[in-house]
Write a protein that holds these residues in place. Sequence first.
Motif, short mmCIF file in Angstrom:
data_model
loop_
_atom_site.label_atom_id
_atom_site.label_comp_id
_atom_site.label_asym_id
_atom_site.label_seq_id
_atom_site.Cartn_x
_atom_site.Cartn_y
_atom_site.Cartn_z
N LEU A 28 14.24 22.90 -7.02
CA LEU A 28 14.77 24.21 -6.67
C LEU A 28 15.15 24.97 -7.93
CD1 LEU A 28 17.22 22.83 -3.96
CD2 LEU A 28 14.99 23.86 -3.49
N ASP A 29 15.28 26.27 -7.81
CA ASP A 29 15.83 27.09 -8.89
C ASP A 29 15.11 26.84 -10.22
OD1 ASP A 29 17.47 28.93 -10.10
OD2 ASP A 29 19.11 27.52 -10.44
N ASP A 30 13.78 26.98 -10.19
CA ASP A 30 12.97 26.81 -11.40
C ASP A 30 13.23 25.45 -12.06
OD1 ASP A 30 11.03 27.64 -13.20
OD2 ASP A 30 12.51 28.51 -14.58
N LYS A 31 13.34 24.42 -11.20
CA LYS A 31 13.50 23.01 -11.62
C LYS A 31 14.83 22.71 -12.31
CE LYS A 31 8.65 21.67 -11.77
NZ LYS A 31 7.61 20.90 -12.46
N ARG A 32 15.79 23.62 -12.22
CA ARG A 32 17.13 23.32 -12.73
C ARG A 32 17.88 22.42 -11.76
NH1 ARG A 32 20.78 28.03 -14.78
NH2 ARG A 32 22.04 26.16 -15.18
N ALA A 64 0.85 -1.19 0.00
CA ALA A 64 0.00 0.00 0.00
C ALA A 64 0.89 1.24 0.00
CB ALA A 64 -0.93 0.01 1.21
N GLY A 65 0.36 2.32 -0.56
CA GLY A 65 1.15 3.54 -0.61
C GLY A 65 0.27 4.78 -0.71
N ILE A 66 0.86 5.91 -0.36
CA ILE A 66 0.18 7.19 -0.46
C ILE A 66 1.18 8.22 -0.98
CG2 ILE A 66 0.70 7.79 1.95
CD1 ILE A 66 -1.98 9.30 2.02
N SER A 67 0.71 9.13 -1.81
CA SER A 67 1.60 10.14 -2.36
C SER A 67 0.91 11.49 -2.40
CB SER A 67 2.06 9.76 -3.77
OG SER A 67 0.99 9.85 -4.69
N VAL A 68 1.72 12.53 -2.26
CA VAL A 68 1.27 13.91 -2.39
C VAL A 68 2.18 14.59 -3.41
CG1 VAL A 68 0.89 16.11 -1.24
CG2 VAL A 68 0.44 13.97 -0.01
N THR A 69 1.60 15.19 -4.42
CA THR A 69 2.39 15.78 -5.50
C THR A 69 1.97 17.22 -5.73
OG1 THR A 69 2.56 13.62 -6.59
CG2 THR A 69 3.09 15.56 -7.91
N LYS A 70 2.95 18.09 -5.71
CA LYS A 70 2.75 19.51 -6.02
C LYS A 70 3.71 19.89 -7.15
CE LYS A 70 1.07 20.88 -1.46
NZ LYS A 70 1.24 21.83 -0.31
N PRO A 71 3.52 21.06 -7.76
CA PRO A 71 4.40 21.42 -8.89
C PRO A 71 5.89 21.40 -8.57
CG PRO A 71 2.50 22.88 -8.81
CD PRO A 71 2.43 22.05 -7.58
N ASP A 72 6.26 21.75 -7.33
CA ASP A 72 7.68 21.82 -7.00
C ASP A 72 8.12 20.78 -5.98
OD1 ASP A 72 6.31 22.86 -4.89
OD2 ASP A 72 7.63 24.58 -4.56
N LEU A 82 20.27 16.71 -7.97
CA LEU A 82 20.43 16.89 -9.42
C LEU A 82 20.64 18.36 -9.69
CD1 LEU A 82 18.24 15.49 -12.30
CD2 LEU A 82 18.34 17.95 -11.93
N TYR A 83 21.53 18.65 -10.65
CA TYR A 83 21.75 20.03 -11.05
C TYR A 83 21.99 20.10 -12.55
CZ TYR A 83 23.66 24.74 -11.46
OH TYR A 83 23.88 26.04 -11.83
N ALA A 84 21.21 20.93 -13.23
CA ALA A 84 21.36 21.14 -14.67
C ALA A 84 22.33 22.28 -14.90
CB ALA A 84 20.01 21.44 -15.31
N ILE A 85 23.55 21.94 -15.36
CA ILE A 85 24.56 22.96 -15.60
C ILE A 85 24.12 23.90 -16.72
CG2 ILE A 85 26.95 23.35 -16.30
CD1 ILE A 85 27.61 20.63 -15.06
N ASP A 86 23.57 23.31 -17.77
CA ASP A 86 22.99 24.08 -18.87
C ASP A 86 21.90 23.22 -19.50
OD1 ASP A 86 24.32 22.22 -20.59
OD2 ASP A 86 26.10 23.48 -20.58
#
Length: 275
Positions: free
Chosen positions: A190-194, A160-168, A217-221
Amino acid sequence: MSKGPGLFTDIGKKAKDLLTRDYSSDQKFSISTYSVSGVAFTSTALKKGGVHAADVATQYKYKNALFDVKIDTDASVLTTVTLTEILPSTKAIASFKVPDYNSAKLEVQYFHDHATVTAAAALKQNPLIDITATLGSPVISFGVEAGYDTSSKTFTKYNAGISVTKPDASASIILGEKGDSIKASYLHHLDDKRSAAVGEVYRKFSTNENTITVGGLYAIDNSTTVKAKLNNYGTLGALLQHEVAPKSLVTVSSEIDTKALDKHPRFGLSLALKP
């Protein structure tokens, strides 16, 4: 399809993907091409330890049907047919492998604005049956799954499981392994999903085992992403992924035991080329 809750397998998936997806100690190379008729061909070569393997896969979409065929070096052929909207809000997935004729399986998924139900069964005399149900919305959902072996008349799993999801952000708790384990995870963008940070706590009650994993995770570019993760046992993983061309990715990953630095780290390399 509906805009209701996802499948049971979607509970905790975002955090799991950040901590596990693309991490590998194998060497993998794949190249995809597309014919003028819309058929996709993908050839893959894999070295896992000292074992080499390869396969060729084709994919073709016709109206509401998707056909996948994969042939590997063991001379086995896996065929998967996916049909969407054969009935309103319904998807059916049939698969079978040759020469393993007992591998045939049928799964039906039903999507509603407030519920998702799936049922899967092996197509043989005494099949294994898996059933899942999820209730709620895209924001909050509660789900259960169960597996039943008709030959031994026993349950193979119930979770069994439960989840809560928001945009960020997203959070989940899963009670698994027939109630013998619990896993809680939290992912925050964080940082506009970068960039993103994730934490996961896993406890197995029968052994009093606790595993705590943090990652990021970090998006360099727009083309380059780095990931890292560390657990309480001192296992450190790192990953660099670069898009060398649109949809074509090269991924380098490594794993090291920080409590045994005399051991050689494990490295993985993946190259996926697409037109």
